[in-house]
Design an enzyme around this catalytic site. Structure first.
Site, mmCIF file in Angstrom:
data_model
loop_
_atom_site.group_PDB
_atom_site.id
_atom_site.type_symbol
_atom_site.label_atom_id
_atom_site.label_comp_id
_atom_site.label_asym_id
_atom_site.label_seq_id
_atom_site.Cartn_x
_atom_site.Cartn_y
_atom_site.Cartn_z
ATOM 1 N N SER A 121 -7.804 -4.870 3.614
ATOM 2 C CA SER A 121 -6.917 -6.092 3.458
ATOM 3 C C SER A 121 -7.938 -7.265 2.881
ATOM 4 O O SER A 121 -8.358 -7.194 2.080
ATOM 5 C CB SER A 121 -5.827 -6.238 4.588
ATOM 6 O OG SER A 121 -4.938 -7.069 4.257
ATOM 7 N N ASP A 192 2.404 0.348 -0.108
ATOM 8 C CA ASP A 192 1.851 -1.015 0.499
ATOM 9 C C ASP A 192 2.855 -2.279 0.267
ATOM 10 O O ASP A 192 3.305 -2.496 -0.822
ATOM 11 C CB ASP A 192 0.569 -1.383 0.071
ATOM 12 C CG ASP A 192 -0.155 -2.541 0.987
ATOM 13 O OD1 ASP A 192 0.387 -3.289 1.485
ATOM 14 O OD2 ASP A 192 -1.344 -2.409 1.109
ATOM 15 N N HIS A 225 0.558 -0.478 4.728
ATOM 16 C CA HIS A 225 -0.460 -1.388 4.532
ATOM 17 C C HIS A 225 -1.211 -0.786 5.803
ATOM 18 O O HIS A 225 -1.078 -1.706 7.055
ATOM 19 C CB HIS A 225 -0.135 -2.911 4.899
ATOM 20 C CG HIS A 225 -1.385 -3.895 4.527
ATOM 21 N ND1 HIS A 225 -1.807 -3.754 3.436
ATOM 22 C CD2 HIS A 225 -1.549 -4.841 5.451
ATOM 23 C CE1 HIS A 225 -2.747 -4.712 3.349
ATOM 24 N NE2 HIS A 225 -2.727 -5.164 4.688
#
Length: 249
Positions: A121, A192, A225
């Site tokens: 991320s 995501d 995610h």
């Protein structure tokens, strides 16, 4: 704890680094960067379990800073961010400070050990910024980039400063050569909801069009995610082939 001088002498206090020692001969060291609000500990446990006995992992913890995306609420972050996408505003000073901290962590490794940077991320965004600094030969500030990178991994991330990358790379044969020879892996989940999948695709396009041709993009159906064993298996395979290190079973 590392310090990095910011604009106006603002000092950033980085948190604790967690180190996973290699279980076999030490051939590579990878700094792995956590996501927004996390710390180095959780990733160090996951990386410790991977079948890569020749890799030493360093999992630093970002400084706690006010984050625009959370209305200025402070949390651990490698740089300030208002929008987790390639279109967000780039905190170049924060990105450079974190890239310098990461390079500093790697600078004392033995000279025969290959060096890499990976992350998840926001950590992946910091890793890709480091890749750009390495290829360009300097940070955005102009300070020389001090180490040689042999692998960069981005999971569920995005490329910061994407719009200026191509211009930086076009002016230098050395930069073009470094870009073309740096192995980069981008992985992204199609489901995501935090850093939408399109950011992975567009980051890949920006990197390729800027001369980063030694690049692998992997997508995962149904992945949100977070990471899954299938993705980490692919990361292990990719790292062992790019860094010429063993995989133990």
């Amino acid at each position: 704890n590392g310090h990095s001088g910011g604009r106006g002498g603002r000092r950033v206090e980085y948190g604790r680094s967690y180190v996973v020692r290699p279980k076999g001969r030490h051939l590579a060291t990878i700094v792995w960067l956590h996501g927004l609000g996390d710390n180095g500990s959780s990733w160090s446990q996951l990386l410790d379990a991977l079948p890569l006995p020749n890799i030493k992992w360093i999992c630093p913890t970002a400084a706690t800073r006010p984050v625009a995306a959370f209305g200025g609420f402070p949390c651990t972050a490698w740089f300030d961010v208002d929008d987790t996408s390639v279109d967000g505003r780039d905190d170049i000073e924060g990105l450079d400070a974190s890239a310098a901290h990461i390079a500093n962590l790697l600078s004392s490794e033995p000279s025969d050990v290959k060096l890499g940077i990976g992350g998840f991320s926001m950590g992946a965004a910091a890793a890709l910024h480091s890749a750009a600094c390495y290829a360009h030969g300097k940070f955005s500030s102009g300070t020389p980039y001090p180490i040689t990178l042999s692998a960069v991994v981005s999971l569920s991330g995005w490329l910061p400063c994407s719009r200026t990358l191509r211009g930086k790379m076009e002016g230098s044969h050395m930069a073009a050569r470094r870009a073309a020879s740096l192995p980069i892996l981008l992985s992204h989940g199609r489901a995501d909801e935090v850093v939408p999948y399109r950011n992975g695709e567009r980051s890949t396009e920006f990197l390729r069009s800027s001369g980063f041709s030694y690049l692998t993009f992997k997508s995962y159906n149904g992945l949100g995610h977070y990471t899954i064993p299938e993705e980490m298996d692919d990361v292990c395979r990719w790292l062992s082939s790019r860094l010429s290190v063993d995989r133990s079973r």
